[in-house]
Scaffold this motif. Sequence first.
Motif, PDB file in Angstrom:
ATOM      1  N   ASP A   1       0.848  -1.193   0.000  1.00 54.18           N
ATOM      2  CA  ASP A   1       0.000   0.000   0.000  1.00 54.18           C
ATOM      3  C   ASP A   1       0.881   1.241   0.000  1.00 54.18           C
ATOM      4  OD1 ASP A   1      -2.257  -1.574   0.112  1.00 54.18           O
ATOM      5  OD2 ASP A   1      -2.350  -1.551   2.304  1.00 54.18           O
ATOM      6  N   GLY A   2       0.244   2.388  -0.177  1.00 53.19           N
ATOM      7  CA  GLY A   2       0.971   3.645  -0.083  1.00 53.19           C
ATOM      8  C   GLY A   2       1.100   4.344  -1.422  1.00 53.19           C
ATOM      9  N   VAL A   3       2.130   5.169  -1.531  1.00 56.48           N
ATOM     10  CA  VAL A   3       2.322   6.014  -2.707  1.00 56.48           C
ATOM     11  C   VAL A   3       2.485   5.181  -3.974  1.00 56.48           C
ATOM     12  CG1 VAL A   3       3.883   7.685  -3.777  1.00 56.48           C
ATOM     13  CG2 VAL A   3       3.263   7.936  -1.382  1.00 56.48           C
ATOM     14  N   ARG A   4       3.303   4.152  -3.925  1.00 58.26           N
ATOM     15  CA  ARG A   4       3.510   3.321  -5.125  1.00 58.26           C
ATOM     16  C   ARG A   4       2.218   2.638  -5.555  1.00 58.26           C
ATOM     17  NH1 ARG A   4       8.662  -0.409  -4.724  1.00 58.26           N
ATOM     18  NH2 ARG A   4       7.677  -1.119  -6.629  1.00 58.26           N
ATOM     19  N   ASP A   5       1.447   2.169  -4.597  1.00 55.61           N
ATOM     20  CA  ASP A   5       0.173   1.535  -4.909  1.00 55.61           C
ATOM     21  C   ASP A   5      -0.758   2.532  -5.593  1.00 55.61           C
ATOM     22  OD1 ASP A   5      -1.800  -0.632  -4.729  1.00 55.61           O
ATOM     23  OD2 ASP A   5      -2.783   0.629  -3.229  1.00 55.61           O
ATOM     24  N   THR A   6      -0.823   3.734  -5.056  1.00 50.97           N
ATOM     25  CA  THR A   6      -1.687   4.760  -5.630  1.00 50.97           C
ATOM     26  C   THR A   6      -1.217   5.132  -7.032  1.00 50.97           C
ATOM     27  OG1 THR A   6      -2.158   5.595  -3.418  1.00 50.97           O
ATOM     28  CG2 THR A   6      -2.696   7.038  -5.262  1.00 50.97           C
ATOM     29  N   LEU A   7       0.093   5.342  -7.216  1.00 49.88           N
ATOM     30  CA  LEU A   7       0.619   5.667  -8.550  1.00 49.88           C
ATOM     31  C   LEU A   7       0.302   4.555  -9.548  1.00 49.88           C
ATOM     32  CD1 LEU A   7       4.116   7.229  -7.805  1.00 49.88           C
ATOM     33  CD2 LEU A   7       2.155   8.360  -8.869  1.00 49.88           C
ATOM     34  N   GLY A   8       0.500   3.321  -9.143  1.00 48.99           N
ATOM     35  CA  GLY A   8       0.256   2.192 -10.032  1.00 48.99           C
ATOM     36  C   GLY A   8      -1.215   1.985 -10.352  1.00 48.99           C
ATOM     37  N   ASN A   9      -2.089   2.524  -9.516  1.00 48.83           N
ATOM     38  CA  ASN A   9      -3.524   2.352  -9.727  1.00 48.83           C
ATOM     39  C   ASN A   9      -4.213   3.585 -10.303  1.00 48.83           C
ATOM     40  OD1 ASN A   9      -4.211  -0.351  -8.961  1.00 48.83           O
ATOM     41  ND2 ASN A   9      -3.613   0.187  -6.886  1.00 48.83           N
ATOM     42  N   LEU A  10      -3.459   4.598 -10.684  1.00 46.02           N
ATOM     43  CA  LEU A  10      -4.094   5.755 -11.322  1.00 46.02           C
ATOM     44  C   LEU A  10      -4.780   5.307 -12.602  1.00 46.02           C
ATOM     45  CD1 LEU A  10      -1.394   8.554 -10.913  1.00 46.02           C
ATOM     46  CD2 LEU A  10      -3.564   8.332  -9.688  1.00 46.02           C
ATOM     47  N   SER A  11      -5.989   5.750 -12.802  1.00 41.52           N
ATOM     48  CA  SER A  11      -6.766   5.341 -13.969  1.00 41.52           C
ATOM     49  C   SER A  11      -6.412   6.103 -15.232  1.00 41.52           C
ATOM     50  CB  SER A  11      -8.264   5.540 -13.690  1.00 41.52           C
ATOM     51  OG  SER A  11      -8.662   4.733 -12.625  1.00 41.52           O
TER      52      SER A  11
ATOM     53  N   LEU B   1      -5.598   4.684  -0.220  1.00 37.89           N
ATOM     54  CA  LEU B   1      -5.233   5.794  -1.089  1.00 37.89           C
ATOM     55  C   LEU B   1      -4.204   6.703  -0.432  1.00 37.89           C
ATOM     56  CD1 LEU B   1      -8.833   6.739  -2.204  1.00 37.89           C
ATOM     57  CD2 LEU B   1      -7.216   5.272  -3.386  1.00 37.89           C
ATOM     58  N   SER B   2      -3.351   7.283  -1.256  1.00 40.04           N
ATOM     59  CA  SER B   2      -2.456   8.344  -0.816  1.00 40.04           C
ATOM     60  C   SER B   2      -3.026   9.633  -1.394  1.00 40.04           C
ATOM     61  CB  SER B   2      -1.032   8.099  -1.328  1.00 40.04           C
ATOM     62  OG  SER B   2      -0.492   6.959  -0.734  1.00 40.04           O
ATOM     63  N   PRO B   3      -3.748  10.403  -0.586  1.00 34.96           N
ATOM     64  CA  PRO B   3      -4.467  11.573  -1.102  1.00 34.96           C
ATOM     65  C   PRO B   3      -3.565  12.583  -1.811  1.00 34.96           C
ATOM     66  CG  PRO B   3      -5.043  11.166   1.198  1.00 34.96           C
ATOM     67  CD  PRO B   3      -3.952  10.222   0.840  1.00 34.96           C
ATOM     68  N   GLY B   4      -2.337  12.708  -1.380  1.00 31.77           N
ATOM     69  CA  GLY B   4      -1.429  13.671  -2.001  1.00 31.77           C
ATOM     70  C   GLY B   4      -1.231  13.419  -3.485  1.00 31.77           C
ATOM     71  N   ILE B   5      -1.239  12.157  -3.888  1.00 29.76           N
ATOM     72  CA  ILE B   5      -1.080  11.809  -5.305  1.00 29.76           C
ATOM     73  C   ILE B   5      -2.263  12.353  -6.098  1.00 29.76           C
ATOM     74  CG2 ILE B   5      -0.927   9.909  -6.963  1.00 29.76           C
ATOM     75  CD1 ILE B   5       1.578  10.215  -5.216  1.00 29.76           C
ATOM     76  N   TYR B   6      -3.461  12.211  -5.558  1.00 31.55           N
ATOM     77  CA  TYR B   6      -4.646  12.684  -6.257  1.00 31.55           C
ATOM     78  C   TYR B   6      -4.720  14.206  -6.299  1.00 31.55           C
ATOM     79  CZ  TYR B   6      -6.063   7.883  -6.524  1.00 31.55           C
ATOM     80  OH  TYR B   6      -6.097   6.549  -6.817  1.00 31.55           O
ATOM     81  N   VAL B   7      -4.256  14.856  -5.246  1.00 29.42           N
ATOM     82  CA  VAL B   7      -4.189  16.318  -5.255  1.00 29.42           C
ATOM     83  C   VAL B   7      -3.208  16.758  -6.336  1.00 29.42           C
ATOM     84  CG1 VAL B   7      -3.487  18.359  -3.929  1.00 29.42           C
ATOM     85  CG2 VAL B   7      -4.875  16.578  -2.835  1.00 29.42           C
ATOM     86  N   ALA B   8      -2.044  16.117  -6.390  1.00 28.44           N
ATOM     87  CA  ALA B   8      -1.046  16.449  -7.418  1.00 28.44           C
ATOM     88  C   ALA B   8      -1.603  16.184  -8.815  1.00 28.44           C
ATOM     89  CB  ALA B   8       0.234  15.656  -7.186  1.00 28.44           C
ATOM     90  N   GLU B   9      -2.352  15.097  -8.963  1.00 27.21           N
ATOM     91  CA  GLU B   9      -2.944  14.778 -10.258  1.00 27.21           C
ATOM     92  C   GLU B   9      -3.943  15.857 -10.677  1.00 27.21           C
ATOM     93  OE1 GLU B   9      -5.067  11.005 -12.479  1.00 27.21           O
ATOM     94  OE2 GLU B   9      -5.467  11.298 -10.347  1.00 27.21           O
ATOM     95  N   ALA B  10      -4.763  16.315  -9.741  1.00 26.11           N
ATOM     96  CA  ALA B  10      -5.737  17.368 -10.057  1.00 26.11           C
ATOM     97  C   ALA B  10      -5.041  18.677 -10.415  1.00 26.11           C
ATOM     98  CB  ALA B  10      -6.686  17.575  -8.875  1.00 26.11           C
TER      99      ALA B  10
END
Length: 182
Positions: free
Chosen positions: A29-39, A158-167
């Motif tokens: 889990d964590g940042v790598r999981d979130t990055l790898g699961n970005l749609s 989820l790592s919310p920071g990744i989604y904030v950066a994506e937005a």
Amino acid sequence: MTRLRRLLTVIAAALLFGMLAALVKGHHDGVRDTLGNLSTPWLLVALAAGLHARTLPRGALLGLAATLAALLGFYVVVAVTADDGHLAHVLRENRRWLYSGLLSGPVLGAFGAWLNRRAADVSRAVVAVTGLLLLLEPLVIVSARVVPGWREVVHWHLSPGIYVAEAVLGTVILLLARRRTA
């Protein structure tokens, strides 16, 4: 480039993308999981494939083929690195994403073909669509976390920071695309 060579190049690139996405994700889990699961990157695989077609049906088929190749690459690496090589088990456990690819691949592939034929400036249109997808994904994730019944759709940590950066990235890309047109 011949049609066959273009098809093989698109499929090989999608397969490589899927394999690299699995390596980035890892099995924690964590940042790598979130990055790898970005749609968004997965949707862009089908869109990019469809850009090589001139008709909607061919774009849909290319989008589907690219999506399936990417998913196969992803799940082969996952099976080898995290599940002792049990590909059938990995595919069965992730069938929700395989079914999703059966829908998103053709839709985004056909959209790519449509852009290829209809957009006045294809590269600008692709940049705008990319920005929009990057901006919308975090909104869908937040919705899935707060709308009753949707929480099961997004079940990983989820790592919310990744989604904030994506937005933020999506917003910047959209602003740059708009600025180029002004």
